[in-house]
Scaffold this active site. Structure first.
Site, short mmCIF file in Angstrom:
data_model
loop_
_atom_site.label_atom_id
_atom_site.label_comp_id
_atom_site.label_asym_id
_atom_site.label_seq_id
_atom_site.Cartn_x
_atom_site.Cartn_y
_atom_site.Cartn_z
N ASN A 77 28.91 -23.60 57.62
CA ASN A 77 28.18 -23.86 56.57
C ASN A 77 28.27 -22.87 55.49
OD1 ASN A 77 25.83 -21.99 56.77
ND2 ASN A 77 25.63 -23.12 58.62
N LYS A 132 45.01 -24.48 70.46
CA LYS A 132 45.09 -25.24 69.41
C LYS A 132 45.17 -26.84 69.56
CE LYS A 132 46.81 -25.34 64.88
NZ LYS A 132 47.94 -25.18 63.87
N LYS A 148 7.62 -25.79 65.50
CA LYS A 148 8.44 -24.54 66.01
C LYS A 148 7.28 -23.53 66.69
CE LYS A 148 12.39 -25.48 63.97
NZ LYS A 148 13.94 -25.01 63.59
O1 C5P Z 1 17.72 -25.96 60.90
P1 C5P Z 1 16.22 -26.00 60.74
O2 C5P Z 1 15.90 -26.60 59.38
O3 C5P Z 1 15.46 -26.47 61.93
O4 C5P Z 1 15.82 -24.32 60.49
C1 C5P Z 1 14.63 -23.88 60.42
C2 C5P Z 1 14.39 -22.55 60.72
O5 C5P Z 1 14.88 -22.59 62.10
C3 C5P Z 1 15.28 -21.52 60.10
O6 C5P Z 1 14.43 -20.45 60.10
C4 C5P Z 1 16.57 -21.14 60.94
O7 C5P Z 1 16.81 -19.93 60.97
C5 C5P Z 1 15.76 -21.47 62.30
N1 C5P Z 1 16.80 -22.35 63.35
C6 C5P Z 1 17.22 -21.46 64.53
N2 C5P Z 1 17.84 -22.12 65.47
C7 C5P Z 1 18.47 -23.19 65.24
C8 C5P Z 1 18.10 -23.87 64.27
C9 C5P Z 1 17.38 -23.13 63.14
O8 C5P Z 1 16.36 -20.25 64.49
N3 C5P Z 1 19.09 -23.68 66.26
#
Ligand code: C5P
Length: 409
Positions: free
Chosen positions: A219, A298, A350
Site C-alpha cells: 500500500n 515467478k 481491539k
Molecule cells: O487496518 P485497521 O484499520 O484495522 O488498522 C487499525 C490499527 O490496527 C492500526 O493501528 C494498524 O497499525 C493496526 N493493525 C495491526 N495489524 C493488522 C491490521 C491493523 O496492527 N493486521
C-alpha cells in the site's frame, strides 16, 4: 532561514572507499547553510584528493598536525574551537580505535581531544570488522563518551560482503546532522525529558505480502507519521524501537529500527518487543490479507484472468493489546468515511487505550503527505489535533499519550 545557517561543521574524512561520497556530503551541508571545513587523514587522501574537497567546501583542507604554514593560518586548537559540530565520515575501524584509545598522533584524532563540540561518527567498514569485538568495544567506549553514531547501514559492501558496516548515504547523513544539531540547540534538560526510562515500540510503514519471488501486494504508506512519532518520543527521553516495513526514510537519531517486510514478520517482532515496553503505537498500514500459497518460482503469464487466494493476517495491535501485561496501546485508523464511528469501534474491538483517526480521503493529509490532522479517541475522551506537519503533530500526540498514560496510572 536554512536549517544549518551559520553552523560551523568540521568534516573529518578517514581512509575508506566511502570517502568518494564526501564531496557530495559537503555540498549538501553547505546547501543547508553550513560553513564546512574538511580535515583528512593520510588514508583518506589515497581515496580522494584534498583539492576536490577544497573546491566544494570553499575552504582550505587541513591534513597535517605538523605543517607550519597550516598551523599559522588556523592552528589545531583554533580549529577545534571553531567547530560547532564534528562529523567523521567515513569513520574507519582504525580511526575509531585511535579515538577510543585517546590517541593524538594526527590532526583528526587531536581535534577530537581538543574540541568541546559534539562529535558524530559514521562508521564505514567490512561487516566482519564492524562485528569484531575490538570495534564493538571501541564503539561502546565512544557512545559512553556521548559520541553520536550515524549508522552504519546494512547492505552490499564494496568488498562484496553483505551486512552491517556500510556508511549511510549522503541524504541520511545530512538529515541526522540536522537532527543532532537541532537536538543540541534545544539542549533539553533531564527535567524536560519526561519519557526518560520509558520504552516505546512503534510500528510504521507498509507491509509487503509476497505473491512470488518478484511480486508483492502493498500500500501507499510512507512511514512518515510513525517515524515522526519515534523521533518525538526519543527527543522526550524514551528508548524507542521502530518496527518498520520497507520505507525510504532516515531512522531518527538514537532510535533502533527493526526492518521487516511482511505482516507475519512485523507481528513476530512486535510480540518480541511489546511485552517489555511501556507504550506501543501501531502506526503501520498492515496488509489485512496475505497470499495463501506464495509461489516458489515467478508465476508465468498464461490465462486472461487469474485468482489469488488470500488469507487474513494476524491483527498485530489487537494481539499486543491482548497481552496479560499489555503496554499502553495506541492504534491508528485511516478511514475514508464515517471516521468517528469506525475509530470508536476499533478502539473497543481491539481493546486499545487510544486510537488516532484520520480521514485519508481529504486532500493534503494522510498517506504520503507531510501534513496530517488527527482526532484522538480514548474510551472517555475525544481530542482534535488540527492539520499541521507530521513532526509537530507527532510531538503533540506523544505529549497527549504521555498525559493520558499518567492519568491512567
Ligand atoms: O487496518 P485497521 O484499520 O484495522 O488498522 C487499525 C490499527 O490496527 C492500526 O493501528 C494498524 O497499525 C493496526 N493493525 C495491526 N495489524 C493488522 C491490521 C491493523 O496492527 N493486521
Amino acid at each position: 532561514m536554512q536549517i544549518l545557517q551559520g553552523k560551523k561543521i568540521l568534516l573529518g574524512i578517514s581512509g575508506g572507499i566511502a570517502a568518494y561520497k564526501t564531496p557530495e556530503l559537503v555540498r549538501r551541508l553547505k546547501e543547508k547553510g553550513a560553513d564546512v571545513r574538511v580535515v583528512m587523514t593520510e588514508g583518506a587522501k589515497a581515496f580522494i584528493t584534498p583539492l576536490t574537497l577544497q573546491a566544494v567546501s570553499a575552504n582550505a583542507v587541513s591534513d597535517s598536525l605538523l605543517d607550519t604554514q597550516a598551523e599559522l593560518a588556523m592552528g589545531h586548537i583554533e580549529l577545534a574551537k571553531w567547530a560547532d559540530f564534528i562529523l567523521i565520515a567515513p569513520a574507519t575501524a582504525d580511526i575509531i580505535a585511535k579515538i577510543a584509545a585517546g590517541m593524538a598522533n594526527d590532526l583528526l584524532t587531536t581535534l577530537c581531544l581538543a574540541t568541546a563540540a559534539p562529535i558524530a561518527i559514521a562508521p564505514a567498514m567490512n561487516q566482519q570488522m564492524w562485528h569484531s569485538q575490538a570495534t564493538q568495544k571501541n564503539i561502546n567506549t565512544l557512545t559512553a563518551w556521548q559520541y553520536t553514531l550515524f549508522g552504519p547501514g546494512a547492505g552490499e559492501q564494496a568488498c562484496g560482503d553483505v551486512g552491517l558496516g556500510r556508511m549511510l548515504d549522503v541524504p541520511e547523513l545530512v538529515d541526522l546532522t540536522c537532527q543532532a544539531i537541532a537536538a543540541g540547540n534545544n539542549n533539553t534538560s533531564v527535567e524536560q525529558k519526561p519519557l526518560t526510562g520509558q520504552k516505546w515500540v512503534i510500528t510504521a510503514g507498509p507491509t509487503r505480502e509476497a505473491i512470488d519471488p518478484v511480486r508483492y501486494i502493498s500500500n501507499h504508506s510512507s512511514g512518515k507519521m510513525g517515524f515522526a512519532i519515534a523521533a518525538a518520543a526519543q527527543e522526550l527521553g524514551a528508548e524507542v524501537t521502530i518496527i518498520s516495513g520497507p520505507v525510504n526514510l532516515t531512522t531518527p537519531l538514537n532510535c533502533k529500527k527493526i526492518a521487516v517486510n511482511s505482516a507475519i514478520e512485523m507481528h513476530q517482532q512486535a510480540l518480541t518487543y511489546a511485552p517489555t515496553s511501556d507504550v506501543f503505537v501501531a502506526c503501520a498500514a498492515v496488509a489485512d490479507y496475505r497470499i495463501d500459497n506464495i509461489a516458489n518460482e515467478k508465476i508465468k503469464k498464461s490465462q486472461d484472468t487469474m485468482q489469488l487466494n488470500l488469507i487474513k493476517n494476524p491483527d498485530i495491535v489487537a494481539d499486543v493489546a491482548a497481552l496479560e501485561n499489555k503496554p499502553f496501546t495506541v492504534g491508528f485508523a485511516a478511514e475514508t468515511q464515517d471516521v468517528k464511528h469506525y475509530a470508536q469501534d476499533k478502539l473497543a474491538r481491539k481493546n486499545l487505550d487510544m486510537i488516532a483517526a484520520n480521514n485519508v480521503a481529504t486532500v493534503g493529509q494522510g498517506f504520503n503527505s507531510d501534513n496530517n490532522a488527527l482526532t484522538v479517541f480514548t474510551p472517555n475522551n475525544e481530542k482534535e489535533l488540527s492539520l499541521m506537519n507530521k513532526s509537530e503533530l507527532a510531538k503533540q500526540l506523544v505529549q497527549y499519550i504521555h498525559q493520558t498514560l499518567l492519568g491512567s496510572q
